[in-house]
Design an enzyme around this catalytic site. Sequence first.
Site, mmCIF file in Angstrom:
data_model
loop_
_atom_site.group_PDB
_atom_site.id
_atom_site.type_symbol
_atom_site.label_atom_id
_atom_site.label_comp_id
_atom_site.label_asym_id
_atom_site.label_seq_id
_atom_site.Cartn_x
_atom_site.Cartn_y
_atom_site.Cartn_z
ATOM 1 C CD GLU A 1 -10.138 33.941 64.012
ATOM 2 O OE1 GLU A 1 -9.400 34.075 63.330
ATOM 3 O OE2 GLU A 1 -11.382 34.007 63.689
ATOM 4 C CB SER B 1 -24.019 28.732 58.818
ATOM 5 O OG SER B 1 -24.053 28.511 59.428
ATOM 6 C CE LYS C 1 -17.577 30.359 60.587
ATOM 7 N NZ LYS C 1 -17.106 31.519 61.298
HETATM 8 C C1 LIG Z 1 -21.558 26.195 60.782
HETATM 9 C C2 LIG Z 1 -20.937 27.705 61.123
HETATM 10 N N1 LIG Z 1 -22.233 28.270 61.508
HETATM 11 C C3 LIG Z 1 -22.308 29.488 62.082
HETATM 12 C C4 LIG Z 1 -20.714 30.208 62.027
HETATM 13 C C5 LIG Z 1 -20.517 31.357 63.591
HETATM 14 O O1 LIG Z 1 -19.942 32.344 63.178
HETATM 15 P P1 LIG Z 1 -20.319 33.338 62.173
HETATM 16 O O2 LIG Z 1 -21.262 34.094 62.722
HETATM 17 O O3 LIG Z 1 -19.316 34.289 61.223
HETATM 18 O O4 LIG Z 1 -20.583 32.942 59.999
HETATM 19 C C6 LIG Z 1 -19.497 28.989 62.585
HETATM 20 C C7 LIG Z 1 -18.674 29.404 63.643
HETATM 21 O O5 LIG Z 1 -18.003 28.599 63.942
HETATM 22 C C8 LIG Z 1 -20.279 28.028 61.640
HETATM 23 O O6 LIG Z 1 -19.113 26.878 62.130
#
Ligand SMILES: Cc1ncc(COP(=O)(O)O)c(C=O)c1O
Lengths: 394, 253
Positions: free
Chosen positions: A112, A378, A90
């Site tokens: 948000e 992620s 993020k």
């Molecule tokens: C570690 C992590 N992966 C994925 C997401 C999902 O968001 P996005 O689909 O935008 O990657 C989040 C959202 O809070 C997150 O914290």
Amino acid sequence: MSKYSANDKGFYGDFGGAYIPELLYPNVEELRQNYKQIIATDDFQKQFKSLLKDYVGRPTPLYLAENLSEKYKAKIYLKREDLCHTGAHKINNTVGQILLAKALGKHRIIAETGAGQHGVATATVCALMGLECIVYMGAVDIERQAPNVARMKMLGATVVPANSGSKTLKDATNEAIRDWINHPKDTHYIIGSVVGPHPYPDMVTQLQSVISKEVKTQLLEKEGRELPDYLIACVGGGSNAAGLFADFMDHEEVGIIGVEASGKGVETNESAATTILGREGIIHGSKTLLMQNTDGQITEPYSISAGLDYPGIGPMHANLYKTGRGKFVSITDAEAMEAGLELSRIEGIIPAIETAHAFAIFKYLDFKEDDVLVFNCSGRGDKDLDTYRTYFGY
Amino acid sequence: MNRINRALAQDKKLISIYFTAGYPQLEDTTEVIKRLTDSGTDVIEIGLPYSDPLADGPVIQKSSEQALRNGMSTKKLFQQLEGIRDHVDIPLIVMGYFNAMLQFGVEDFCKECEVIGIDGIIMPDLPIDIFEVDYKELFEAHGLKFIPLITPETSANRINTIDALGDSFVYMVSSSSTTGGQQGFGDEALSYFKRLADMQLTNKLMVGFGIKDALSFEQASRYTSGCIIGSAFIQTLTKTGLDGIPGFIQSLK
Ligand SMILES: Cc1ncc(COP(=O)(O)O)c(C=O)c1O
């Protein structure tokens, strides 16, 4: 420009655009007119790269997960976004958007958040830049992501509970948009995913595309080729997925797999699997796939992971789905929790529950032994320890 | 002549009332319309409740949630309004969010409106460029006026573009805020009302958002054709029910 990117009106095929009340038009228009040009300046690029390197800790490693590869009979790489400062991808976006906000002369920042990762990433860059920060968060999410709420407060942000609707990410986004309507001049809204009106999906994808660019270079180093066979990422709104897919979308030989949360199962009423349960509609200013009833009232989604608990997906992903360019798989709470535990046990990496969904696909997809898979790891699981503990009874 | 234009042609400041269909009770919709008409309301905006009303403040959010819980739906609203023209001859405008219209089918939605005798549509999140290209002809074919919004931040250029899209009235949002937010009008608001009046647009002007009593009504209608009142009326319905309607309308005069 990729054929899967936004056109100049912000449409990805049938999806995207800016379906916003006139009240928001000046805010969004100012951004639309300026974002490309600001991002292209030397000044922006220099600051962005320098912060990504020294503050965020990029490039993040591309790690060959040998134990996982052994178990699932494929060559599995993890793009370690969990090692970014603040613990998830993020922050790539918030670093970029805070520089944009400064270039636009804004001094009040709103955001948000669902899991709190985007809220923390926003509060972090606001602290760094000395800007006021207000984060809207669903009351339900404030409960289940308590450590991140504390982090935001420690970083000096004001956390405002969203008490409308399902009290989760969708409602926090509504509240942030309403705040922006009420503050048309001094405020920049840092959206945390590839959702919302044009230019957000395109802008956030551009800022996250650093993931994709690094993977190319790193794969070349490790595998002697730039292109993997498959890219796999979880999709809430879809920003970590968009960042991973961005520079590979036009290479049709690269398989693209988005992983959605099916919560307690798509046949139950508690799910967030948008490509299966959604139809074309409008949410947060964007035409996309959306979970809704026949009347167009938006359905309350459910997932154990706050970051995937969203009734839509970004318009770019809706188009990847509709055109067949991307494949979407959905994973239940239970499957994700088991996959999170497995990654912890065999690789020593505790992933965020969002991320864990991606690692649960092996039950549903077959790969060849020499297939090169790149997973977007992620985020890290620190914020989810309470949920893991309760679930597994530790 | 469309009833909206007929109303606007009168030499008086128009009182336009917004209410959420299906609130407080599901079957109150037509009764609210009748009582508003009997109490001297000039224009009525029938709000089709939406789960995620981005331009609305807490009062209309709550009434919308309640109406949806009561069972309100697009189909239900059209059923309730069947035959309303036997009782009411003032302009009726449907206000809602575009996704509801899209899911019903934009053409079917317009047809239903025409059959019932609806005079116009307000869709805050249907952008004017998309309206112009995709839906303007359709609206006109069904005798529906599209009422666009402008705000204090709308540029003169864009105001002229918006003015060219219709020939009834433009909905002037009183301040940069969601509904129900404003606490009385200061010099800045008054000079915005006057600035717009001085532009001599094709469309008449009606001011909405934040009007709640005789004072704010007088201020907001000083340079314009009248005012639209929503949140303050919903609060009255919540407190005193339908019996509070005549008193509320009287209090604006
Ligand atoms: C570690 C992590 N992966 C994925 C997401 C999902 O968001 P996005 O689909 O935008 O990657 C989040 C959202 O809070 C997150 O914290």
